[in-house]
Design a protein around this motif. Structure first.
Motif, PDB file in Angstrom:
ATOM      1  N   GLU A   1      37.667  35.421  40.467  1.00  0.00           N
ATOM      2  CA  GLU A   1      37.273  36.671  39.828  1.00  0.00           C
ATOM      3  C   GLU A   1      37.018  36.372  38.364  1.00  0.00           C
ATOM      4  OE1 GLU A   1      38.261  41.358  39.738  1.00  0.00           O
ATOM      5  OE2 GLU A   1      39.817  40.028  40.449  1.00  0.00           O
TER       6      GLU A   1
ATOM      7  N   LYS B   1      40.267  29.304  46.398  1.00  0.00           N
ATOM      8  CA  LYS B   1      39.350  29.936  47.348  1.00  0.00           C
ATOM      9  C   LYS B   1      38.833  31.281  46.843  1.00  0.00           C
ATOM     10  CE  LYS B   1      40.070  26.694  50.358  1.00  0.00           C
ATOM     11  NZ  LYS B   1      39.308  25.514  50.137  1.00  0.00           N
ATOM     12  N   ASP B   2      39.559  31.871  45.906  1.00  0.00           N
ATOM     13  CA  ASP B   2      39.189  33.170  45.351  1.00  0.00           C
ATOM     14  C   ASP B   2      38.877  33.003  43.869  1.00  0.00           C
ATOM     15  OD1 ASP B   2      39.889  34.179  47.828  1.00  0.00           O
ATOM     16  OD2 ASP B   2      41.879  34.808  47.187  1.00  0.00           O
TER      17      ASP B   2
ATOM     18  N   SER C   1      36.128  32.549  49.401  1.00  0.00           N
ATOM     19  CA  SER C   1      36.581  33.634  50.278  1.00  0.00           C
ATOM     20  C   SER C   1      36.390  34.970  49.569  1.00  0.00           C
ATOM     21  CB  SER C   1      38.068  33.464  50.623  1.00  0.00           C
ATOM     22  OG  SER C   1      38.287  32.252  51.268  1.00  0.00           O
ATOM     23  N   PHE C   2      36.609  34.962  48.259  1.00  0.00           N
ATOM     24  CA  PHE C   2      36.448  36.173  47.455  1.00  0.00           C
ATOM     25  C   PHE C   2      35.830  35.776  46.128  1.00  0.00           C
ATOM     26  CE2 PHE C   2      38.050  38.915  44.065  1.00  0.00           C
ATOM     27  CZ  PHE C   2      37.632  40.156  44.530  1.00  0.00           C
TER      28      PHE C   2
END
Length: 120
Positions: free
Chosen positions: A34, A31-32, A71-72
């Motif tokens: 980076e 969900k995240d 989400s992120f």
């Protein structure tokens, strides 16, 4: 993890890596996300993607649109000196014709370099 056997400019190779990262995240139910890159040109273009009238600008807008499902999501610059692990993994994957997702169960060669990088 895998590799693509093509000659590309750095920003296009990094863009391809971003696209591939976006493709595998749903498969792992992440969900995240980076992403880091040492290609400042690509990060600057991503941050100003609405001003780009080129194919690269269009593709960066598409990546941003896909990132809204997380989400992120963050795409940031990382200095090249912080790329030791990534550089090793990419070179290792290329030399070994590797096409696999390591998750946390990665080969011992990679384990050693990650631990050395974390300590230093």
């Amino acid at each position: 993890m895998g590799f693509v056997d093509k000659d590309l400019l750095i920003k296009w190779a990094e863009l391809l890596a971003m696209e591939e990262s976006l493709k595998i995240t749903p498969l792992n139910n992440w969900k995240d996300l980076e992403l880091e890159s040492d290609c400042a040109s690509l990060i600057n273009r991503f941050n100003k993607r609405n001003n780009g009238l080129t194919l690269l600008g269009y593709l960066l807008r598409e990546i941003h649109r896909q990132s809204l499902y997380f989400s992120f999501f963050n795409f940031r610059w990382a200095p090249r000196c912080c790329n030791k692990v990534v550089d090793f993994i990419c070179n290792w994957a290329k030399v070994n014709n590797c096409n696999m997702d390591f998750n946390m169960d990665y080969p011992s060669e990679i384990d050693e370099i990650i631990l050395n990088d974390a300590i230093n």
